[in-house]
Write an enzyme that holds these catalytic residues in place. Structure first.
Site, PDB file in Angstrom:
ATOM      1  N   GLU A 108      -9.602  21.453  19.886  1.00 34.02           N
ATOM      2  CA  GLU A 108      -9.115  20.143  19.448  1.00 34.02           C
ATOM      3  C   GLU A 108     -10.311  19.247  19.157  1.00 34.02           C
ATOM      4  O   GLU A 108     -11.299  19.252  19.902  1.00 34.02           O
ATOM      5  CB  GLU A 108      -8.235  19.514  20.525  1.00 34.02           C
ATOM      6  CG  GLU A 108      -7.722  18.114  20.192  1.00 34.02           C
ATOM      7  CD  GLU A 108      -6.800  17.558  21.272  1.00 34.02           C
ATOM      8  OE1 GLU A 108      -6.078  18.354  21.907  1.00 34.02           O
ATOM      9  OE2 GLU A 108      -6.811  16.325  21.479  1.00 34.02           O
ATOM     10  N   GLU A 124      -9.686   8.027  18.835  1.00 33.15           N
ATOM     11  CA  GLU A 124      -8.671   7.662  19.824  1.00 33.15           C
ATOM     12  C   GLU A 124      -8.997   6.251  20.322  1.00 33.15           C
ATOM     13  O   GLU A 124     -10.161   5.894  20.515  1.00 33.15           O
ATOM     14  CB  GLU A 124      -8.649   8.626  21.007  1.00 33.15           C
ATOM     15  CG  GLU A 124      -8.006   9.958  20.730  1.00 33.15           C
ATOM     16  CD  GLU A 124      -7.838  10.772  21.990  1.00 33.15           C
ATOM     17  OE1 GLU A 124      -6.690  11.014  22.398  1.00 33.15           O
ATOM     18  OE2 GLU A 124      -8.872  11.177  22.554  1.00 33.15           O
TER      19      GLU A 124
END
Length: 252
Positions: free
Chosen positions: A135, A140
């Site tokens: 990932e 974020e």
């Protein structure tokens, strides 16, 4: 003279991400709806196989909590007094890339409980599962920790835990649009915010457990609410909130 060198170094960082690369794909969100030859919707709450989407998230994803208008994709997080709703889209099996410089220009929502993200998963996830597929979290942000951008990676070696990560404090990150990107090669992944290098991931040992980044990955854009990272407290007075995306570009 000091100002000149600061400007010179900034320009070097700014241009290095795309240097000697060709634009091979871009999504400018033209028209009035998402292109279904590129984008998939993930809907529901992840149940029964992955309730709360694996993170105890509070929202239900729909294919309605968004709009495409004036070249901008806007994802809306809503609360009707009982249910939180939002949208999550992916390019799985449609647009997948291995290596290159990847950049998104986006404007963040604000408020405690919000968790917008632009990230990537390995295309072999149906075969090997997560986190072995790898990932890449290009962007974020969590409302409970303002003025901070998280850039992270997950591998089997880290058991899915967020140990390969960097928190970048940027006081004005909530103001207007900003760019978030990576420069991904066979040797390392550099992370950028507004073309400034903020983190480099380059493990000395590269095997399937530490470096699953030698295969194609697909994109994910979502606005989660609550969850292990975004919550657990959610300020219900902030809704509705919008996560706006101007473009995505890939250079190779």
């Amino acid at each position: 003279m000091k100002y000149f060198w600061i400007l010179f170094l900034f320009c070097n960082f700014s241009f290095s991400q795309h240097q000697n690369k060709k634009l091979v794909w871009e999504e400018n969100f033209n028209g009035s709806k998402l292109n279904d030859s590129i984008w998939n919707f993930e809907v529901g709450n992840g149940c029964p196989n992955l309730c709360g989407w694996g993170n105890n998230e509070a929202q239900i994803y729909t294919d309605k909590n968004h709009k495409v208008e004036n070249g901008i994709l806007t994802i809306s997080a809503n609360y009707d007094g009982t249910i939180y709703t939002s949208t999550k889209i992916t390019t799985q099996n449609k647009k997948e890339f291995q290596y290159g410089s990847i950049e998104i220009r986006a404007k963040l929502p604000t408020g405690e409980g919000l968790w917008p993200a632009f990230w990537m998963l390995g295309s072999n996830i149906p075969q090997v599962g997560w986190p072995k597929c790898g990932e890449i979290d290009i962007l974020e942000y969590i409302g409970k920790e303002p003025h901070t951008i998280f850039t992270s990676l997950h591998t089997k070696d880290s058991h899915g835990n967020t140990i390969n990560t960097k928190k970048s404090k940027i006081e004005t990150i909530e103001e207007g649009f900003h760019t978030y990107g990576i420069d991904w090669t066979k040797d390392k992944i550099d992370f950028f915010v507004d073309s400034i290098l903020v983190y480099t991931f380059q493990p000395k040992l590269k095997d399937e457990n530490t470096w699953p980044y030698d295969q194609s990955f697909y994109f994910i854009i979502n606005l989660a609410i609550g969850g292990n990272f975004g919550g657990p407290n959610i300020d219900n007075k902030i809704f509705p909130q919008q996560f706006s995306i101007d473009y995505i570009k890939v250079y190779q």
